[in-house]
Scaffold this motif. Sequence first.
Motif, mmCIF file in Angstrom:
data_model
loop_
_atom_site.group_PDB
_atom_site.id
_atom_site.type_symbol
_atom_site.label_atom_id
_atom_site.label_comp_id
_atom_site.label_asym_id
_atom_site.label_seq_id
_atom_site.Cartn_x
_atom_site.Cartn_y
_atom_site.Cartn_z
ATOM 1 N N LEU A 205 -1.467 -15.135 11.739
ATOM 2 C CA LEU A 205 -2.554 -14.180 11.931
ATOM 3 C C LEU A 205 -3.877 -14.915 12.075
ATOM 4 O O LEU A 205 -4.012 -16.078 11.670
ATOM 5 C CB LEU A 205 -2.613 -13.214 10.740
ATOM 6 C CG LEU A 205 -1.358 -12.377 10.512
ATOM 7 C CD1 LEU A 205 -1.469 -11.580 9.209
ATOM 8 C CD2 LEU A 205 -1.115 -11.438 11.686
ATOM 9 N N ALA A 206 -4.869 -14.205 12.648
ATOM 10 C CA ALA A 206 -6.185 -14.797 12.876
ATOM 11 C C ALA A 206 -7.260 -13.827 12.405
ATOM 12 O O ALA A 206 -7.036 -12.609 12.364
ATOM 13 C CB ALA A 206 -6.373 -15.125 14.360
ATOM 14 N N PRO A 207 -8.433 -14.359 12.027
ATOM 15 C CA PRO A 207 -9.521 -13.455 11.615
ATOM 16 C C PRO A 207 -9.874 -12.472 12.729
ATOM 17 O O PRO A 207 -9.943 -12.836 13.909
ATOM 18 C CB PRO A 207 -10.688 -14.413 11.333
ATOM 19 C CG PRO A 207 -10.059 -15.740 11.091
ATOM 20 C CD PRO A 207 -8.828 -15.773 11.938
ATOM 21 N N GLY A 208 -10.065 -11.212 12.345
ATOM 22 C CA GLY A 208 -10.414 -10.192 13.316
ATOM 23 C C GLY A 208 -9.236 -9.495 13.949
ATOM 24 O O GLY A 208 -9.420 -8.526 14.704
ATOM 25 N N ASP A 209 -8.002 -9.950 13.661
ATOM 26 C CA ASP A 209 -6.814 -9.253 14.196
ATOM 27 C C ASP A 209 -6.766 -7.822 13.663
ATOM 28 O O ASP A 209 -7.115 -7.566 12.499
ATOM 29 C CB ASP A 209 -5.536 -9.977 13.779
ATOM 30 C CG ASP A 209 -5.293 -11.244 14.589
ATOM 31 O OD1 ASP A 209 -6.063 -11.491 15.532
ATOM 32 O OD2 ASP A 209 -4.344 -11.982 14.252
ATOM 33 N N THR A 210 -6.307 -6.918 14.507
ATOM 34 C CA THR A 210 -6.062 -5.541 14.076
ATOM 35 C C THR A 210 -4.563 -5.298 14.132
ATOM 36 O O THR A 210 -3.946 -5.448 15.192
ATOM 37 C CB THR A 210 -6.801 -4.526 14.951
ATOM 38 O OG1 THR A 210 -8.209 -4.788 14.885
ATOM 39 C CG2 THR A 210 -6.554 -3.110 14.466
ATOM 40 N N LEU A 211 -3.996 -4.927 12.995
ATOM 41 C CA LEU A 211 -2.545 -4.728 12.888
ATOM 42 C C LEU A 211 -2.235 -3.238 12.854
ATOM 43 O O LEU A 211 -2.932 -2.468 12.183
ATOM 44 C CB LEU A 211 -2.017 -5.376 11.606
ATOM 45 C CG LEU A 211 -1.767 -6.886 11.577
ATOM 46 C CD1 LEU A 211 -3.019 -7.677 11.914
ATOM 47 C CD2 LEU A 211 -1.225 -7.306 10.208
ATOM 48 N N LEU A 212 -1.196 -2.846 13.566
ATOM 49 C CA LEU A 212 -0.683 -1.483 13.479
ATOM 50 C C LEU A 212 0.512 -1.503 12.538
ATOM 51 O O LEU A 212 1.561 -2.076 12.864
ATOM 52 C CB LEU A 212 -0.279 -0.957 14.861
ATOM 53 C CG LEU A 212 0.229 0.487 14.894
ATOM 54 C CD1 LEU A 212 -0.875 1.455 14.495
ATOM 55 C CD2 LEU A 212 0.780 0.851 16.268
ATOM 56 N N LEU A 213 0.342 -0.905 11.359
ATOM 57 C CA LEU A 213 1.371 -0.925 10.323
ATOM 58 C C LEU A 213 2.134 0.380 10.298
ATOM 59 O O LEU A 213 1.555 1.456 10.436
ATOM 60 C CB LEU A 213 0.741 -1.158 8.952
ATOM 61 C CG LEU A 213 0.118 -2.529 8.690
ATOM 62 C CD1 LEU A 213 -0.723 -2.477 7.425
ATOM 63 C CD2 LEU A 213 1.200 -3.586 8.547
ATOM 64 N N CYS A 214 3.433 0.275 10.089
ATOM 65 C CA CYS A 214 4.297 1.440 9.907
ATOM 66 C C CYS A 214 5.038 1.234 8.597
ATOM 67 O O CYS A 214 5.669 0.187 8.394
ATOM 68 C CB CYS A 214 5.255 1.546 11.089
ATOM 69 S SG CYS A 214 6.531 2.805 10.905
ATOM 70 N N SER A 215 4.964 2.200 7.699
ATOM 71 C CA SER A 215 5.558 1.989 6.386
ATOM 72 C C SER A 215 5.988 3.311 5.778
ATOM 73 O O SER A 215 5.608 4.387 6.243
ATOM 74 C CB SER A 215 4.556 1.297 5.455
ATOM 75 O OG SER A 215 3.519 2.193 5.114
ATOM 76 N N SER A 216 6.755 3.209 4.710
ATOM 77 C CA SER A 216 7.055 4.386 3.900
ATOM 78 C C SER A 216 5.803 4.745 3.109
ATOM 79 O O SER A 216 4.874 3.949 2.971
ATOM 80 C CB SER A 216 8.222 4.108 2.960
ATOM 81 O OG SER A 216 7.862 3.081 2.043
ATOM 82 N N ALA A 217 5.779 5.954 2.565
ATOM 83 C CA ALA A 217 4.601 6.394 1.827
ATOM 84 C C ALA A 217 4.330 5.502 0.615
ATOM 85 O O ALA A 217 3.181 5.231 0.270
ATOM 86 C CB ALA A 217 4.781 7.849 1.386
#
Length: 580
Positions: free
Chosen positions: A524-536
């Motif tokens: 990962l790098a500074p400023g990255d935007t991650l799209l996370l999918c998870s359980s509640a």
Amino acid sequence: MEELLQLPRHSVIPMVLRRMRPPLITLIVAYSISVLGFVLIPGETASGEPHRMDFLHAFYFASYTATTIGFGEIPNAFTEAQRLWATFSLYVLVIAWFTAIGSIIGLIRDPVFQRVVTWNRFRRQVRKLAEPFHLVCGYGDTGAQLVQEVTALGARAVVIDQVEGHTYELGMEDLRSYVPAFCGDASLADNLLAAGLTHPRCASVLAVTDDDHANLQIAITAKLLNPRLPVIARAGSGEVQANMASFGTDHIVNAFDTFAGGFVMAIQSPYVHRLYEWMSPRPEIPLTSDRLPPPGRWIICAPGRLGKMLHRRLREMGTDMVLVAEELPPWMSADQPQVEGKGTEAETLRRAGIDLEETVGVIAGTDDDVDNLSIIITARQLRPELFMVARQSDRSNRYIFEAADLDMIMEPSGIIALRMMRQLTTPMLPQFLRGIRDYDDDYVGELLANWQARMGRDTPRVRALTLGWRDAPAVADALLTGHSVTVGDLLLDPANRRESLAAEVLMIEREGEQMFLPPPDTPLAPGDTLLLCSSAGALRPIAWTVNNMDAFRYVMTGEQRPDGWLWRWLARRRETAGSG
């Protein structure tokens, strides 16, 4: 520029003075004549001496006489002449007051006066908003769903709608927060400015009226008067959609094109469609059964915009179909399969080939909900095993459509509302869902099975996370000091780093480029935007990891050490005591 766009306040004072001038003059004249008469007419004291009433007592007597209270004759008993004048004054003053009261009631009931009062109250409410809000233009089925979902998320909304009944309905809704609303034409610049188009807290403009031209004008006005503001607009045709795109509308939603694309995707890529369904709390193309639309021949009873989009998409896929319409639509050539009729009669459906073995389904997509249900009922009587699709135009008919036991329901307002909410809440999710279409459908099926085994079959939580000081200070500090952090590191359980959380990074956005389905060892790098999918249950541990330095240190190294000045002081004391 904002100073130039300040609208003048519509004051009610000039209106009141203009409408009340005649009755006020009548009252002043009536009181003047009455008071003057009491002052000039001679009276006498109890001892019979002459006495004239002064102006104070004359005005006092006239005032309570006009209100029919009647405190008696003051300061002395009246003479016959004074009683005659008091009788005359009573009728004159009461009539004058009735005239004034009638004028006041007429002014209050005047639509222009009410509109000015409503306008000023609306502008004042919008101006006082201190939280980000979304400007919703149109409160039909789509606007109502948007307002409900926006307020349910804790955000604020402002509504403009031209239909007065719609704003009344808004007032009866049980919403989480108060929604200022104004009944007016949302395509007018004055109304948009009054609703907060240039307000510093305005977060977006949602143009969802039933009129394509009005939506187009709203989008143009918003982009010209406040270019920084995101504009999401509804379009009912490809021509309007292209026009909106030409001047920079941020997002355009065409419910018919969206449905047609999703319908074809469900036939071509069923696992991708299932992924869409799983990640949407309310799917765009809701399946009311476990069946997916099969490949084969289709009967389309939709001569309008929906039929046009379906016809184009299915032709591109090479699917055999026949259109049922009362007359040849302008977008269809005469050599293409067509049957004249409505589709509500069994004979029409038979001529369309419903009895043919290769026919797999019927699509009822007219503008009339009753006709659509009639088509489905007729088709089901002829061949109950066919895949049944119906368009639901009026949201109030949802219970009827649910009871009809359809395989798929096309609700334009729901499609538009869901698309817009995705753009407002997780704008990266539509990008991911578009990108996942390029993957092999069987591979998507394996991913879906794996994710559902880890996160459950309920709709997962999808969030965007930017690796910066505001959203992820612990990760940002590590990256900026030269430490290596990977995708897999963020998904470790901060309570037990040997275990991984029920979560997945779907996409990374870095400097305008997207990386889909990154493997766990992706740096990962500074400023990255991650799209996370998870359980509640996985959201809070992830938030704890990226925000807390101690939790992040444990996840990265397995080391647990006290943090904070008190714990560090106690640790030093223990070390000193142990060495002594």
